[in-house]
Design a protein around this motif. Structure first.
Motif, PDB file in Angstrom:
ATOM      1  N   UNK A 170      37.424  26.489  23.038  1.00 42.32           N
ATOM      2  CA  UNK A 170      37.137  27.906  22.794  1.00 42.32           C
ATOM      3  C   UNK A 170      38.416  28.738  22.953  1.00 42.32           C
ATOM      4  N   UNK A 171      39.226  28.407  23.968  1.00 36.64           N
ATOM      5  CA  UNK A 171      40.493  29.128  24.183  1.00 36.64           C
ATOM      6  C   UNK A 171      41.408  28.955  22.966  1.00 36.64           C
ATOM      7  N   UNK A 172      41.511  27.719  22.492  1.00 35.15           N
ATOM      8  CA  UNK A 172      42.379  27.450  21.341  1.00 35.15           C
ATOM      9  C   UNK A 172      41.838  28.149  20.088  1.00 35.15           C
ATOM     10  N   UNK A 173      40.514  28.196  19.937  1.00 36.75           N
ATOM     11  CA  UNK A 173      39.935  28.896  18.785  1.00 36.75           C
ATOM     12  C   UNK A 173      40.348  30.361  18.803  1.00 36.75           C
ATOM     13  N   UNK A 174      40.306  30.955  19.984  1.00 38.81           N
ATOM     14  CA  UNK A 174      40.743  32.359  20.090  1.00 38.81           C
ATOM     15  C   UNK A 174      42.219  32.489  19.698  1.00 38.81           C
ATOM     16  N   UNK A 175      43.059  31.587  20.227  1.00 40.83           N
ATOM     17  CA  UNK A 175      44.505  31.653  19.937  1.00 40.83           C
ATOM     18  C   UNK A 175      44.743  31.532  18.429  1.00 40.83           C
ATOM     19  N   UNK A 176      44.107  30.548  17.791  1.00 38.19           N
ATOM     20  CA  UNK A 176      44.330  30.353  16.355  1.00 38.19           C
ATOM     21  C   UNK A 176      43.771  31.508  15.523  1.00 38.19           C
ATOM     22  N   UNK A 177      42.760  32.194  16.052  1.00 38.32           N
ATOM     23  CA  UNK A 177      42.183  33.320  15.303  1.00 38.32           C
ATOM     24  C   UNK A 177      43.146  34.500  15.227  1.00 38.32           C
ATOM     25  N   UNK A 178      44.169  34.517  16.078  1.00 38.36           N
ATOM     26  CA  UNK A 178      45.091  35.663  16.100  1.00 38.36           C
ATOM     27  C   UNK A 178      45.917  35.769  14.830  1.00 38.36           C
ATOM     28  N   UNK A 179      45.933  34.722  14.026  1.00 38.03           N
ATOM     29  CA  UNK A 179      46.645  34.798  12.759  1.00 38.03           C
ATOM     30  C   UNK A 179      45.926  35.738  11.802  1.00 38.03           C
ATOM     31  N   UNK A 180      44.595  35.710  11.828  1.00 37.90           N
ATOM     32  CA  UNK A 180      43.849  36.521  10.869  1.00 37.90           C
ATOM     33  C   UNK A 180      43.381  37.853  11.446  1.00 37.90           C
ATOM     34  N   UNK A 181      43.342  37.978  12.765  1.00 40.94           N
ATOM     35  CA  UNK A 181      42.964  39.287  13.340  1.00 40.94           C
ATOM     36  C   UNK A 181      43.961  39.641  14.452  1.00 40.94           C
ATOM     37  N   UNK A 182      45.172  40.136  14.078  1.00 41.37           N
ATOM     38  CA  UNK A 182      46.220  40.365  15.064  1.00 41.37           C
ATOM     39  C   UNK A 182      45.844  41.457  16.084  1.00 41.37           C
TER      40      UNK A 182
END
Ligand code: HEC
Length: 136
Positions: A124-136
């Motif tokens: 879940x933590x990594x999913x949040x980190x990777x999501x920062x590319x599309x929602x900065x």
């Protein structure tokens, strides 16, 4: 006399302009060499998981070494998001690294292991980190 002066001035402006362009080029190259983006299509991320990951990160020690948008002891979360496509294999790989520690991916600093974090929470933590590319 005046013409010569204008000539000198315009050459000067042309030159400084060129160096600033070159500087932008080399910092872009530096960024690309640092990020080493991996090709791949992004998959869908569940928004509940992203939110849970964000909360888990805020309760863990990640902020001691990571910032969202700037390199600190560890790489910026946004840079991690730029490197890895949102795919289950990378989520699994990075979750494993959060748990067992990481070295050599982003230079010389080392990330210590976090053995008490569960697989599910690390993902879940990594999913949040990777999501920062599309929602900065
Ligand atoms: C003591 C400092 C420190 C802490 C605390 C820390 N990290 Fe890191 N992290 C690093 C460093 C340094 C790297 C780069 C390691 C490397 O080059 O392989 C890194 C890399 C990463 C990576 C990318 C790994 C890769 O191979 O690309 C992820 C994802 C990550 N950290 C997530 C987290 C999460 C989530 C937490 C909190 C649970 C956390 N980190 C806590 C220092 C830290």
């Amino acid at each position: 006399m005046r013409r010569t002066l204008i000539f000198i001035l315009s050459t000067f402006v042309a030159c400084t302009h060129k160096t600033s362009e070159q500087r932008v080029d080399s910092s872009l190259e530096k960024e690309q060499a640092y990020i080493r983006a991996i090709e791949g299509e992004d998959e869908h991320l569940d928004s509940e998981t992203i939110k849970r990951g964000e909360v888990l990160i805020s309760y863990s020690d990640c902020a001691e070494c990571h910032k969202s948008d700037k390199k600190a002891k560890g790489p910026a979360f946004q840079d991690i998001a730029k490197r890895y496509p949102i795919k289950q294999v990378y989520i699994d790989l990075l979750a494993q690294k959060v748990k067992s520690g990481s070295r050599g991916s982003w230079g010389s600093p080392i990330m210590p292991p976090h053995p008490r974090i569960t697989d599910e929470d690390a993902k879940a933590m990594v999913s949040y980190i990777l999501s920062l590319e599309i929602q900065p």
